[in-house]
Scaffold this motif. Structure first.
Motif, PDB file in Angstrom:
ATOM      1  N   PRO A 151      21.925 -10.678  34.758  1.00 36.80           N
ATOM      2  CA  PRO A 151      20.528 -10.983  35.086  1.00 36.80           C
ATOM      3  C   PRO A 151      19.538 -10.474  34.041  1.00 36.80           C
ATOM      4  N   ARG A 152      19.991  -9.583  33.155  1.00 37.78           N
ATOM      5  CA  ARG A 152      19.111  -9.080  32.100  1.00 37.78           C
ATOM      6  C   ARG A 152      19.044 -10.020  30.905  1.00 37.78           C
ATOM      7  N   ARG A 153      19.829 -11.087  30.950  1.00 37.20           N
ATOM      8  CA  ARG A 153      19.850 -12.053  29.853  1.00 37.20           C
ATOM      9  C   ARG A 153      18.734 -13.091  30.042  1.00 37.20           C
ATOM     10  N   TRP A 154      17.954 -13.335  28.974  1.00 39.20           N
ATOM     11  CA  TRP A 154      16.916 -14.367  29.035  1.00 39.20           C
ATOM     12  C   TRP A 154      17.550 -15.737  28.909  1.00 39.20           C
ATOM     13  N   ARG A 155      17.133 -16.674  29.749  1.00 41.37           N
ATOM     14  CA  ARG A 155      17.729 -18.002  29.767  1.00 41.37           C
ATOM     15  C   ARG A 155      16.690 -19.050  29.396  1.00 41.37           C
ATOM     16  N   TYR A 156      17.168 -20.097  28.747  1.00 39.48           N
ATOM     17  CA  TYR A 156      16.281 -21.160  28.268  1.00 39.48           C
ATOM     18  C   TYR A 156      16.141 -22.295  29.272  1.00 39.48           C
ATOM     19  N   THR A 157      16.754 -22.151  30.418  1.00 36.60           N
ATOM     20  CA  THR A 157      16.614 -23.121  31.505  1.00 36.60           C
ATOM     21  C   THR A 157      16.497 -22.354  32.811  1.00 36.60           C
ATOM     22  N   GLY A 158      16.000 -23.019  33.835  1.00 38.93           N
ATOM     23  CA  GLY A 158      15.953 -22.406  35.155  1.00 38.93           C
ATOM     24  C   GLY A 158      14.718 -21.552  35.370  1.00 38.93           C
ATOM     25  N   ARG A 159      14.925 -20.271  35.583  1.00 37.70           N
ATOM     26  CA  ARG A 159      13.845 -19.352  35.960  1.00 37.70           C
ATOM     27  C   ARG A 159      12.986 -18.990  34.752  1.00 37.70           C
ATOM     28  N   ARG A 160      11.975 -19.796  34.501  1.00 38.37           N
ATOM     29  CA  ARG A 160      11.116 -19.584  33.327  1.00 38.37           C
ATOM     30  C   ARG A 160       9.660 -19.498  33.808  1.00 38.37           C
ATOM     31  N   THR A 161       9.360 -18.403  34.469  1.00 35.98           N
ATOM     32  CA  THR A 161       8.025 -18.183  35.015  1.00 35.98           C
ATOM     33  C   THR A 161       7.326 -17.070  34.245  1.00 35.98           C
ATOM     34  N   ALA A 162       6.017 -17.000  34.403  1.00 36.85           N
ATOM     35  CA  ALA A 162       5.238 -15.966  33.721  1.00 36.85           C
ATOM     36  C   ALA A 162       5.639 -14.558  34.162  1.00 36.85           C
ATOM     37  N   PRO A 163       5.790 -14.272  35.469  1.00 33.75           N
ATOM     38  CA  PRO A 163       6.198 -12.919  35.859  1.00 33.75           C
ATOM     39  C   PRO A 163       7.567 -12.533  35.316  1.00 33.75           C
ATOM     40  N   HIS A 164       8.524 -13.473  35.341  1.00 34.29           N
ATOM     41  CA  HIS A 164       9.865 -13.173  34.842  1.00 34.29           C
ATOM     42  C   HIS A 164       9.829 -12.917  33.338  1.00 34.29           C
ATOM     43  N   ALA A 165       9.072 -13.725  32.603  1.00 34.78           N
ATOM     44  CA  ALA A 165       8.953 -13.515  31.159  1.00 34.78           C
ATOM     45  C   ALA A 165       8.273 -12.187  30.861  1.00 34.78           C
ATOM     46  N   LYS A 176      15.020  -1.009  27.453  1.00 36.03           N
ATOM     47  CA  LYS A 176      15.973  -0.945  28.561  1.00 36.03           C
ATOM     48  C   LYS A 176      17.311  -1.539  28.128  1.00 36.03           C
ATOM     49  N   PRO A 177      18.427  -1.116  28.747  1.00 38.36           N
ATOM     50  CA  PRO A 177      19.740  -1.659  28.381  1.00 38.36           C
ATOM     51  C   PRO A 177      19.849  -3.132  28.737  1.00 38.36           C
ATOM     52  N   GLY A 178      20.679  -3.816  28.004  1.00 35.94           N
ATOM     53  CA  GLY A 178      20.888  -5.235  28.223  1.00 35.94           C
ATOM     54  C   GLY A 178      21.580  -5.846  27.031  1.00 35.94           C
ATOM     55  N   PRO A 179      21.863  -7.145  27.080  1.00 41.23           N
ATOM     56  CA  PRO A 179      22.565  -7.816  25.973  1.00 41.23           C
ATOM     57  C   PRO A 179      21.645  -8.098  24.785  1.00 41.23           C
ATOM     58  N   CYS A 180      20.892  -7.098  24.364  1.00 39.01           N
ATOM     59  CA  CYS A 180      19.916  -7.270  23.284  1.00 39.01           C
ATOM     60  C   CYS A 180      19.928  -6.051  22.367  1.00 39.01           C
ATOM     61  N   ARG A 181      19.610  -6.288  21.118  1.00 36.65           N
ATOM     62  CA  ARG A 181      19.417  -5.165  20.208  1.00 36.65           C
ATOM     63  C   ARG A 181      18.008  -4.617  20.387  1.00 36.65           C
ATOM     64  N   ARG A 182      17.719  -3.488  19.812  1.00 37.19           N
ATOM     65  CA  ARG A 182      16.396  -2.887  19.865  1.00 37.19           C
ATOM     66  C   ARG A 182      15.425  -3.735  19.033  1.00 37.19           C
ATOM     67  N   ILE A 183      14.235  -4.011  19.581  1.00 31.78           N
ATOM     68  CA  ILE A 183      13.279  -4.852  18.863  1.00 31.78           C
ATOM     69  C   ILE A 183      12.672  -4.082  17.694  1.00 31.78           C
ATOM     70  N   THR A 184      12.237  -4.833  16.687  1.00 25.60           N
ATOM     71  CA  THR A 184      11.624  -4.226  15.509  1.00 25.60           C
ATOM     72  C   THR A 184      10.129  -3.996  15.770  1.00 25.60           C
ATOM     73  N   GLU A 185       9.476  -3.311  14.834  1.00 28.42           N
ATOM     74  CA  GLU A 185       8.047  -3.047  14.956  1.00 28.42           C
ATOM     75  C   GLU A 185       7.248  -4.351  14.938  1.00 28.42           C
ATOM     76  N   GLN A 186       7.670  -5.299  14.092  1.00 28.40           N
ATOM     77  CA  GLN A 186       6.974  -6.585  14.023  1.00 28.40           C
ATOM     78  C   GLN A 186       7.124  -7.361  15.333  1.00 28.40           C
ATOM     79  N   GLU A 187       8.325  -7.315  15.927  1.00 29.11           N
ATOM     80  CA  GLU A 187       8.544  -8.002  17.194  1.00 29.11           C
ATOM     81  C   GLU A 187       7.733  -7.358  18.318  1.00 29.11           C
ATOM     82  N   GLU A 188       7.619  -6.043  18.268  1.00 23.23           N
ATOM     83  CA  GLU A 188       6.815  -5.347  19.270  1.00 23.23           C
ATOM     84  C   GLU A 188       5.339  -5.718  19.131  1.00 23.23           C
ATOM     85  N   GLN A 189       4.869  -5.857  17.908  1.00 18.05           N
ATOM     86  CA  GLN A 189       3.482  -6.268  17.692  1.00 18.05           C
ATOM     87  C   GLN A 189       3.240  -7.681  18.198  1.00 18.05           C
TER      88      GLN A 189
END
Length: 254
Positions: A151-165, A176-189
């Protein structure tokens, strides 16, 4: 305020107030609310004591009451606030697109499941070895499936609402833990910029942010008229020259 703290606050603002937007979309527009026709509202205050104005207002109220009478024949349209709906569409599109872009770079692909092998019937394997190999394949297949439906994986179909995003982006900001690497400073900005714009739109739509504006039309004395409102407060207009005050209730003080 720390940039990360601001981003988390903005994302939570969207997630927490999304239900409020849904409710506000079906509510009638509030006359005299901050930023909604204040110039015309102030002009109407000056004409409020005229009989013609009172007659027109009462007559219009009578016609509206007749239109909403349940005895009237035919379908009656449900009142919808287009301003709120436009805000919801814009906020949802921005947050979902941001989540799509961030996930494309930081989210790893699902774990590949085990390939089918004919080890169970291999002539050189004992029955015990064949059972161990089969159990290992089953365990890896289970892990691959769990990773795919995480459920921590972002999906390109289905549940694509503003609160979920908003909540998914919040998890990336908070590492937070999940199937993702740590975001960079540029991505955080990038997330911070989108979150700030989304929260500002939500706050303006719900009138929960303090606002101040100066009307283009000056007071009769020539002084500038500053209007304060938001955060659920009644909007108040104040002349910086003569000190005259206009309120939503129509009270005027010097």
């Amino acid at each position: 305020m720390n940039t990360t703290a601001s981003t988390t606050t903005n994302l939570r603002t969207v997630a927490l107030h999304w239900t409020d937007l849904h409710e506000a979309a079906g509510a009638p527009t509030q006359l005299g609310a901050f930023g909604l026709g204040l110039r015309g509202y102030l002009a109407r205050l000056d004409a409020a004591d005229r009989d013609e104005f009172n007659y027109d207002r009462n007559h219009a109220a009578h016609l509206r009451a007749q239109e909403r009478d349940p005895l009237q024949i035919g379908e009656r349209p449900v009142p919808v606030c287009l301003r709120i709906l436009d805000t919801m569409r814009a906020v949802e599109a921005a947050l979902v697109q941001c989540a799509d872009d961030i996930a494309h770079h930081v989210q790893r692909a699902p774990i590949a499941g085990p390939t089918a092998r004919r080890t169970a019937t291999h002539p050189y394997l004992t029955q015990r070895e064949a059972d161990i190999a089969a159990a290992d394949r089953a365990r890896r297949a289970e892990l691959a499936h769990a990773d795919l439906v995480d459920p921590r994986r972002w999906r390109y179909t289905g549940r694509r609402t503003a609160p979920h995003a908003a909540l998914w982006l919040l998890a990336r900001i908070e590492h937070k833990p999940g199937p993702c690497r740590r975001i960079t400073e540029q991505e955080e900005q990038r997330i911070g910029t989108v979150a700030a714009g989304a929260a500002a739109r939500v706050e303006r739509a719900l009138d929960i942010a303090a606002q101040q504006r100066t009307l283009e039309t000056p007071c009769a004395c020539g002084g500038a008229i500053d209007v304060h409102g938001g955060e659920g407060r009644v909007p108040v207009a104040h002349c910086t020259g003569c000190g005259r005050i206009w309120t939503e209730g129509g009270a005027i003080a010097a």
